[in-house]
Design a protein around this motif. Structure first.
Motif, short mmCIF file in Angstrom:
data_model
loop_
_atom_site.label_atom_id
_atom_site.label_comp_id
_atom_site.label_asym_id
_atom_site.label_seq_id
_atom_site.Cartn_x
_atom_site.Cartn_y
_atom_site.Cartn_z
N THR A 117 0.85 -1.19 0.00
CA THR A 117 0.00 0.00 0.00
C THR A 117 0.88 1.24 0.00
O THR A 117 1.99 1.23 0.52
N PHE B 119 0.88 5.54 0.71
CA PHE B 119 0.21 6.69 1.32
C PHE B 119 1.19 7.85 1.31
O PHE B 119 2.30 7.72 1.79
N SER C 246 -1.62 4.15 7.90
CA SER C 246 -1.15 5.50 8.24
C SER C 246 -1.63 5.92 9.62
O SER C 246 -0.89 6.50 10.41
N ALA D 1 -4.28 1.45 3.25
CA ALA D 1 -3.19 2.42 3.38
C ALA D 1 -3.52 3.48 4.42
O ALA D 1 -2.68 3.89 5.21
N ILE D 2 -4.79 3.92 4.42
CA ILE D 2 -5.23 4.90 5.43
C ILE D 2 -5.15 4.28 6.83
O ILE D 2 -4.72 4.92 7.79
N ASN E 169 3.64 2.18 2.82
CA ASN E 169 3.45 2.19 4.28
C ASN E 169 2.89 0.89 4.82
O ASN E 169 2.59 0.79 6.00
N THR F 285 -6.32 1.33 -0.98
CA THR F 285 -6.37 2.71 -0.45
C THR F 285 -6.89 2.73 0.98
O THR F 285 -6.33 3.42 1.84
#
Length: 671
Positions: A150, A152, A190, A186-187, A157, A183
């Motif tokens: 992924t 970010f 993060s 990935a969030i 990340n 996506t």
């Protein structure tokens, strides 16, 4: 109920076609719903490994994988977070008897596919490293892996990996699902990384607060009336406990060679070492001062400080040393092999040592070493102050005995002492005012900045509030910078005598521009400014920056101390006094009067009149004006004339600046 069999549709040519578009549409709907569920988890769950496990379960169930592994990608492996989910049939299975090494695990992995092709070498390496970290404790050997890294903020990340414990050919639908949730995951990665970063920063702040509290406590101790040994005992106990050491020692040296006053490099003096304070973690109460002592020549550990020019000695594990360095028995090296020995030094002379010991190997951080160094500096100062006070006390006793021989001399000395005490009281009062003033000037902007930062970290604040908090940060930073710049300017003007950078300026234009810039500010207080300047251009050769700052500070001072709804007068004129071509500027306002006593120190730094003590300010403005005026070879004076039948006075600051060149006149039209 019988199950309906979905047969492949027939086309006009009589051939059957597989319903791939229908399947793809179904998987797209499934991937979209899966991404929405992950987004909901990200929005509602705390940013922890538990959130990643919930996401791993959703992805694993949706793809019918045996196991789903989520691993965050960071620069340091120690801060990576791993979340695994396994199907129910594999839960509770014992771990394999033989644990594979990372190299063997990667070499024997039969199938490693990426959901998006092609991938570069770095991303393949990231996937393999993540698998090695996250899949070390799976119940069965891995036979097939489908993974996707992924991204970010333009960086990798994390990694999502689907695992099969049997040979398996991955379908496009499974790859499509991974691409669809990339996506959202990935969030999630993060948020977990940000939560870890905030947690580490909070731990760092907590440790910093503990260190600051220790320094503050030691500062209070150094100013207390405690006996030196009591103060040293409290100092070593506080330091060792704050840094979580197992044992702390304070050792003082008594030099037997009176000629050894200035240490010589690579030379160890003859001295006796006395342990004056000790603290141990394994005791419920602090131990009293002990009288253990040893000769410096018998302890190679202490000699290292002299041989290394006063540098601290840091030993993570004494048993690993190869040079067979000897140590005094009281150090108990076998029990406490990790040693930090920091010298107590004053003006190049080593007074003793501060020792912190651990039972296990320890790597000291630089911040901890800096803290110990500051503690040693305060302890050294306390020791020197104690010795100095004893010497001063002895000297005072001798002087008092001699003064008693003459009553007349005693009376005169008493009067001088009284005057000295009055001066000390006044200086102490000024010191208190200065500390209160400067601390307020420093604290309030910092407090506002801290509150703005905390508010900016709140989730969901609207953009307009963010802009407001950023403006507060910018304004408060500007206040701090201006205060520091004023202090630096004063210091520079006092220490460096550089000639002014002279240029021709139009005083009429400069005065009008400065007064116009203050119009709105003055109106808020009901003030106005009246200019009395010549109709013809009034020219002056001087330093532009210094002149602007002088006039700005005088107008700001008039604004600050003017009575509401009054007028500030600014008069400028040219004159020749004793063949000296100069310009005179007067700034007059109505406000509380300035006494003759206040007029003697009103231009001193951090000194303010009694009428301005409750008005915000730093006490630097007029001091800066005086320094800049002297820099321009000018003069500044103040007059305060009471207004009849009123408690107010007319205050006038008169600024006189000379021309720096005899060739140009103040009324010259050339600029």
């Amino acid at each position: 109920m019988k199950k309906r069999l979905l047969l492949p549709p027939k086309y006009p040519d009589g051939q059957e076609r597989q319903p791939y578009p229908v399947k793809l549409m179904q998987h797209q709907e499934t991937a979209h719903e899966l991404a929405q569920k992950i987004n909901y988890i990200v929005a509602t769950y705390p940013a922890t490994a538990m959130m990643l496990r919930e996401i791993a379960q959703l992805v694993g169930v949706a793809t019918d994988a045996d196991c789903c592994c989520l691993v965050t990608v960071t620069d340091e492996e120690s801060t990576q977070t791993t979340a695994n989910w396994c199907s129910d049939e594999f839960l509770g299975m014992p771990l394999p008897d033989e644990m594979f090494s990372t190299e063997r695990f990667l070499m024997e992995l039969p199938v490693l596919q990426c959901a998006v092709e092609p991938r570069n070498i770095d991303e393949i390496s990231i996937i393999r490293n993540s698998l090695a970290i996250g899949c070390q404790h799976l119940p069965l050997p891995i036979k097939a892996v489908l993974a996707i890294p992924t991204r970010f903020g333009g960086k990798n990340n994390g990694v999502i990996a689907l695992i099969k414990f049997e040979a398996h050919d991955w379908h496009e639908s499974e790859k499509h699902i991974l691409k669809a949730v990339e996506t959202s995951c990935a969030i999630a990665f993060s948020q977990v990384q940000q939560a870890q970063l905030i947690s580490s920063q909070q731990q760092y702040l907590q440790k910093s607060n503990q260190h600051q509290s220790l320094i503050k406590q030691l500062t209070i101790l150094s100013r207390s009336n405690l006996e030196l040994n009591q103060m040293l005992q409290l100092a070593i106990a506080s330091t060792a406990e704050c840094l979580q050491a197992d044992r702390g020692l304070l050792i003082l040296l008594k030099y037997t060679d009176p000629l050894f006053r200035t240490p010589v490099k690579k030379q160890v003096p003859q001295a006796k070492a006395d342990v004056v304070s000790e603290w141990r973690r394994d005791k419920t109460t602090q131990t009293e001062s002990i009288s253990s002592s040893f000769s410096l020549s018998d302890c190679g550990l202490c000699q290292k400080v002299f041989l290394d020019a006063g540098k601290p000695v840091i030993i993570n594990d004494y048993t690993d040393l190869q040079d067979n360095t000897s140590a005094a028995p009281l150090f108990a090296i076998k029990e406490l092999p990790a040693v930090l020995l920091m010298p107590l030094e004053n003006q190049g002379k080593i007074l003793g040592f501060l020792v912190l010991q651990q039972s296990v190997a320890r790597n000291w951080q630089q911040a901890e070493l800096n803290l110990v160094e500051m503690v040693c500096a305060q302890v050294s100062n306390a020791i020197i102050q104690s010795k100095t006070l004893r010497q001063v006390q002895t000297l005072v006793d001798d002087r008092t005995a001699k003064l008693q021989s003459s009553l007349e001399l005693q009376s005169r000395l008493h009067e001088k002492m009284r005057q000295h005490v009055d001066q000390l009281r006044e200086l102490n009062q000024l010191k208190d005012e200065f500390m209160s003033n400067i601390s307020d000037r420093l604290r309030y902007p910092l407090t506002n900045m801290m509150m703005s930062i905390k508010n900016l970290r709140l989730p969901g604040i609207p953009p307009e509030r963010q802009v407001k908090y950023l403006e507060i940060l910018e304004n408060e930073c500007a206040k701090e910078i201006n205060l520091i710049n004023d202090l630096l300017t004063l210091q520079k003007l006092e220490s460096e005598q550089e000639p002014p950078q002279v240029e021709n300026i139009d005083l009429n234009t400069r005065i009008k521009n400065l007064s116009t810039s203050l119009t709105k500010k003055l109106a808020g207080k009901g003030l106005s400014i009246k200019l009395d300047i010549p109709k013809e251009p009034l020219k002056l050769q001087t330093e532009l920056e210094s002149f602007d700052r002088i006039l700005q500070e005088l107008l700001n001072n008039a604004y600050t101390y003017s009575e509401r709804d009054t007028i500030i007068h600014l008069h400028a004129s040219h004159q020749v006094d004793q063949l000296v071509d100069q310009v005179m500027i007067k700034v007059t306002n109505i406000g509380r009067g300035i006494s003759e006593e206040e007029a003697t120190y009103i231009f001193d730094r951090f000194r303010r009149g009694r009428g301005g003590r409750w008005t915000p300010g730093t006490g630097l403005g007029l001091a800066l004006v005086k320094s800049l005026v002297q820099h321009l070879n000018g003069a500044i004076a103040v007059e305060s004339n009471p207004i009849p039948n009123s408690q107010l006075s007319e205050i006038c600051f008169t600024l006189t600046l000379p021309q720096f060149s005899d060739e140009s006149t103040p009324y010259s039209d050339s600029d």
